[in-house]
Design a protein around this motif. Structure first.
Motif, PDB file in Angstrom:
ATOM      1  N   ASP A 343       0.841  -1.181   0.000  1.00  0.00           N
ATOM      2  CA  ASP A 343       0.000   0.000   0.000  1.00  0.00           C
ATOM      3  C   ASP A 343       0.877   1.232   0.000  1.00  0.00           C
ATOM      4  O   ASP A 343       1.739   1.396   0.851  1.00  0.00           O
ATOM      5  N   HIS A 344       0.658   2.132  -0.962  1.00  0.00           N
ATOM      6  CA  HIS A 344       1.466   3.336  -1.065  1.00  0.00           C
ATOM      7  C   HIS A 344       0.895   4.482  -0.259  1.00  0.00           C
ATOM      8  O   HIS A 344       1.481   5.567  -0.238  1.00  0.00           O
ATOM      9  N   HIS A 345      -0.259   4.318   0.377  1.00  0.00           N
ATOM     10  CA  HIS A 345      -0.852   5.404   1.157  1.00  0.00           C
ATOM     11  C   HIS A 345      -0.524   5.208   2.627  1.00  0.00           C
ATOM     12  O   HIS A 345      -0.457   4.089   3.119  1.00  0.00           O
ATOM     13  N   ASP A 346      -0.288   6.348   3.313  1.00  0.00           N
ATOM     14  CA  ASP A 346      -0.058   6.228   4.750  1.00  0.00           C
ATOM     15  C   ASP A 346      -1.401   6.137   5.457  1.00  0.00           C
ATOM     16  O   ASP A 346      -2.461   6.153   4.833  1.00  0.00           O
ATOM     17  N   HIS A 347      -1.361   6.036   6.783  1.00  0.00           N
ATOM     18  CA  HIS A 347      -2.590   5.797   7.538  1.00  0.00           C
ATOM     19  C   HIS A 347      -3.537   6.996   7.501  1.00  0.00           C
ATOM     20  O   HIS A 347      -4.710   6.865   7.823  1.00  0.00           O
ATOM     21  N   SER A 348      -3.037   8.159   7.119  1.00  0.00           N
ATOM     22  CA  SER A 348      -3.905   9.333   7.054  1.00  0.00           C
ATOM     23  C   SER A 348      -4.605   9.431   5.704  1.00  0.00           C
ATOM     24  O   SER A 348      -5.404  10.320   5.483  1.00  0.00           O
ATOM     25  N   GLY A 349      -4.279   8.514   4.786  1.00  0.00           N
ATOM     26  CA  GLY A 349      -4.898   8.545   3.469  1.00  0.00           C
ATOM     27  C   GLY A 349      -4.089   9.316   2.449  1.00  0.00           C
ATOM     28  O   GLY A 349      -4.448   9.353   1.271  1.00  0.00           O
ATOM     29  N   HIS A 350      -2.985   9.942   2.880  1.00  0.00           N
ATOM     30  CA  HIS A 350      -2.147  10.699   1.947  1.00  0.00           C
ATOM     31  C   HIS A 350      -1.223   9.749   1.194  1.00  0.00           C
ATOM     32  O   HIS A 350      -0.836   8.709   1.709  1.00  0.00           O
ATOM     33  N   PRO A 351      -0.835  10.135  -0.028  1.00  0.00           N
ATOM     34  CA  PRO A 351       0.104   9.285  -0.778  1.00  0.00           C
ATOM     35  C   PRO A 351       1.425   9.160  -0.038  1.00  0.00           C
ATOM     36  O   PRO A 351       1.930  10.127   0.530  1.00  0.00           O
ATOM     37  N   SER A 352       1.997   7.948  -0.046  1.00  0.00           N
ATOM     38  CA  SER A 352       3.307   7.752   0.557  1.00  0.00           C
ATOM     39  C   SER A 352       4.368   8.219  -0.425  1.00  0.00           C
ATOM     40  O   SER A 352       4.098   8.542  -1.577  1.00  0.00           O
ATOM     41  N   GLU A 353       5.627   8.232   0.037  1.00  0.00           N
ATOM     42  CA  GLU A 353       6.706   8.662  -0.845  1.00  0.00           C
ATOM     43  C   GLU A 353       6.862   7.708  -2.022  1.00  0.00           C
ATOM     44  O   GLU A 353       7.240   8.129  -3.113  1.00  0.00           O
ATOM     45  N   ASP A 354       6.582   6.425  -1.803  1.00  0.00           N
ATOM     46  CA  ASP A 354       6.671   5.443  -2.882  1.00  0.00           C
ATOM     47  C   ASP A 354       5.795   5.829  -4.065  1.00  0.00           C
ATOM     48  O   ASP A 354       6.142   5.608  -5.221  1.00  0.00           O
ATOM     49  N   GLU A 355       4.618   6.368  -3.760  1.00  0.00           N
ATOM     50  CA  GLU A 355       3.656   6.680  -4.799  1.00  0.00           C
ATOM     51  C   GLU A 355       4.102   7.857  -5.659  1.00  0.00           C
ATOM     52  O   GLU A 355       3.599   8.059  -6.762  1.00  0.00           O
ATOM     53  N   LYS A 356       5.071   8.625  -5.135  1.00  0.00           N
ATOM     54  CA  LYS A 356       5.515   9.823  -5.848  1.00  0.00           C
ATOM     55  C   LYS A 356       6.600   9.533  -6.882  1.00  0.00           C
ATOM     56  O   LYS A 356       7.088  10.451  -7.541  1.00  0.00           O
ATOM     57  N   ILE A 357       6.985   8.282  -6.999  1.00  0.00           N
ATOM     58  CA  ILE A 357       7.958   7.892  -8.009  1.00  0.00           C
ATOM     59  C   ILE A 357       7.356   6.782  -8.859  1.00  0.00           C
ATOM     60  O   ILE A 357       6.373   6.142  -8.469  1.00  0.00           O
ATOM     61  N   SER A 358       7.957   6.566 -10.007  1.00  0.00           N
ATOM     62  CA  SER A 358       7.415   5.566 -10.924  1.00  0.00           C
ATOM     63  C   SER A 358       7.821   4.158 -10.516  1.00  0.00           C
ATOM     64  O   SER A 358       8.731   3.962  -9.705  1.00  0.00           O
ATOM     65  N   GLU A 359       7.147   3.185 -11.118  1.00  0.00           N
ATOM     66  CA  GLU A 359       7.464   1.783 -10.836  1.00  0.00           C
ATOM     67  C   GLU A 359       8.897   1.456 -11.254  1.00  0.00           C
ATOM     68  O   GLU A 359       9.615   0.723 -10.563  1.00  0.00           O
ATOM     69  N   GLU A 360       9.319   2.030 -12.401  1.00  0.00           N
ATOM     70  CA  GLU A 360      10.682   1.788 -12.869  1.00  0.00           C
ATOM     71  C   GLU A 360      11.702   2.347 -11.874  1.00  0.00           C
ATOM     72  O   GLU A 360      12.734   1.730 -11.608  1.00  0.00           O
TER      73      GLU A 360
END
Length: 507
Positions: A343-360
């Motif tokens: 899961d790329h979202h933290d417990h507050s529902g905000h995007p995690s840092e992982d989500e801010k970069i691409s899969e590659e």
């Protein structure tokens, strides 16, 4: 103590440990016996309080301390009996405990991998070397001379141009009223230097000696003086002298600007500094070449927890510096999950840092993290087996070098490290790494290759991102500690003295 192994998979181990109630009770009684001489209750002299009364009054408050000690002692005993070397702090979870009953808890451990270093004598490493020739020294002196500011009076009658220095008197007013710091006499202002309020210098282009002009400007909204911020001011300016830039000669006078007696002394100092820079660059490239060779010839598994921590550190740096790609959808069109189902979202529902970069990018950073952790573990093991240590004097010298970067604030830098064991460890870590690298290089075959200075300092930016592989976290922490040391010194730093003209200048 009863120990049952519940997981044995790769580098992971899990155990269930049961500590008998009798052991906890004996430890509690022993602790109460230690404290008894100091205890007193109404109606009893110090040291004469009955044990049962002491237990009833203080037993519960001591129980937390006793349980923590029991967990630590029995966990360490279980690992030692099995010869286990944890890579990270074991995770402990108490699963059952009631007063007077056995303590039961689980321990999850990630082990250090079995590391079998190669024969370092089989390594071949190339060391690039560049010589400091006379041409390089001359070019450095020319750059130094170009950076020096000098000017001479303009003999011809002409208007001021960008690059000229005008000697001016000025007085600023807001709504017709002068304000503090808005006036000066015989102030030297280089047009185009952007040292004054935006728009001020441009309005003096074309002005001649003896000419007076009204210069209208507006102070920026974020100007440091709140009472001037955002306000329009009119400066009455008189040009008293016009001076043109004058080339600075490479001679003894230039050397004296740098505190040396002669041009020959300056040349020697420049050559020595360049030789030091060349040696440092050569060492960095040699170390990088060695790390590449070590990475290619070692492939042991790395602890998942250490890998995840290093990966998170890389991603955080990338995101914090705005280097990551914009958020992208995964290939299957869903957001917020990678192919491992994380899961790329933290417990507050905000995007995690992982989500801010691409899969590659995630895949690339995991590869970098794995390489860094593996090299870090390898160097650590080589140092441990060969008893390579960093002395306190070496750490002190490293701190002294850092402190020298903050003249007058050395005391505060030293105090910062004395009060922060973690920062001190971050100074020691790269010293240890360098000593291990030197140890390996002594056994490897090192061949010298002479290159030009341009080739020595040429770096592929993409590779540079991975250059500090060996304990990249070590270097990151060292940089952080440098920044903290600077911050520790900065509040105490005395403000540099300014001339009256500089204090009055509307910067």
């Amino acid at each position: 103590m009863q120990v049952n192994e519940t997981l044995n998979e790769g580098l992971k181990r899990e155990f269930t440990i049961v500590v008998p109630a009798s052991e906890i009770d004996a430890e509690l009684n022993g602790r109460l016996a230690e404290l008894a001489p100091q205890m007193s209750l109404p109606g009893f002299r110090p040291g004469k309080v009955p044990p049962a009364l002491l237990r009833a009054r203080y037993g519960d408050s001591l129980l937390g301390e006793i349980l923590e000690k029991a967990v630590n002692t029995n966990t360490e005993m279980a690992m030692n009996e099995r010869g286990l070397r944890p890579a990270v702090q074991p995770k402990v979870e108490i699963t059952a405990y009631d007063k007077g009953k056995d303590l039961e808890y689980t321990v999850s451990i990630e082990l250090m991998p079995e590391i079998d270093p190669i024969d370092f004598a089989s390594l071949s490493v190339e060391r690039t070397i560049a010589k400091v020739d006379d041409k390089a020294v001359t070019e450095a002196l020319e750059r130094m001379a170009a950076q020096q500011k000098d000017s001479e009076p303009v003999a011809d009658k002409r208007g001021a141009a960008e690059g000229d220095v005008v000697v001016i008197d000025f007085e600023g007013k807001i709504d017709g009223t002068p304000f503090d710091g808005g006036a000066a006499q015989d102030h030297h202002l280089e047009l185009g230097s952007n040292s004054f309020i935006p728009g001020f210098e441009g309005q003096l282009v074309g002005a001649e000696v003896g000419e007076s002009r009204d210069v209208t400007v507006s102070f920026p909204d974020d100007y440091q003086a709140a009472h001037l911020a955002g306000k329009e001011a009119v400066f009455s300016v008189t040009v008293k002298e016009l001076r043109a830039p004058k080339p600075v000669s490479i001679d003894d006078a230039l050397a004296q600007r740098f505190g040396l007696d002669s041009l020959d002394a300056l040349r020697d100092a420049v050559r020595e500094q360049m030789q030091g820079e060349f040696a440092e660059a050569a060492r960095a490239k040699t170390k990088r070449s060695l790390l590449d060779a070590l990475a290619d010839r070692h492939s042991f598994a790395v602890p998942a927890g250490m890998l995840e921590e290093e990966y998170r550190g890389i991603v955080h740096q990338v995101v914090a510096h705005g280097e990551g790609a914009e958020h992208k959808h995964d290939d299957d069109g869903h957001e917020g999950h990678d192919h491992e189902g994380h899961d790329h979202h933290d417990h507050s529902g905000h995007p995690s840092e992982d989500e801010k970069i691409s899969e590659e990018e995630r895949a690339e950073y995991r590869q970098i993290a794995e390489r860094r952790v593996r090299l870090g573990l390898l160097l650590s093991e080589v140092g441990r087996v060969n008893n390579i240590q960093v002395t306190d004097d070496e750490v002190t010298n490293a701190i002294r070098s850092q402190a020298a970067r903050f003249p007058g604030q050395e005391k505060f830098v030293f105090e910062y490290y004395q009060k922060n064991p973690q920062a001190l460890a971050q100074v020691r870590a790269p010293l240890f790494e360098d000593k291990v690298v030197d140890f390996i290089l002594e056994m490897a075959t090192v061949t010298d290759k002479e290159v030009t200075p341009e080739q020595l300092f040429a770096d592929d930016e993409a590779d540079a991102a991975e250059a500090d592989d060996a304990a990249a976290s070590t270097k990151t922490k060292k940089k952080a500690s440098d920044t903290k040391a600077k911050a520790a010194a900065k509040p105490k730093k005395a403000k540099a003295a300014k001339s009256k003209k500089e204090e009055d200048a509307p910067e």
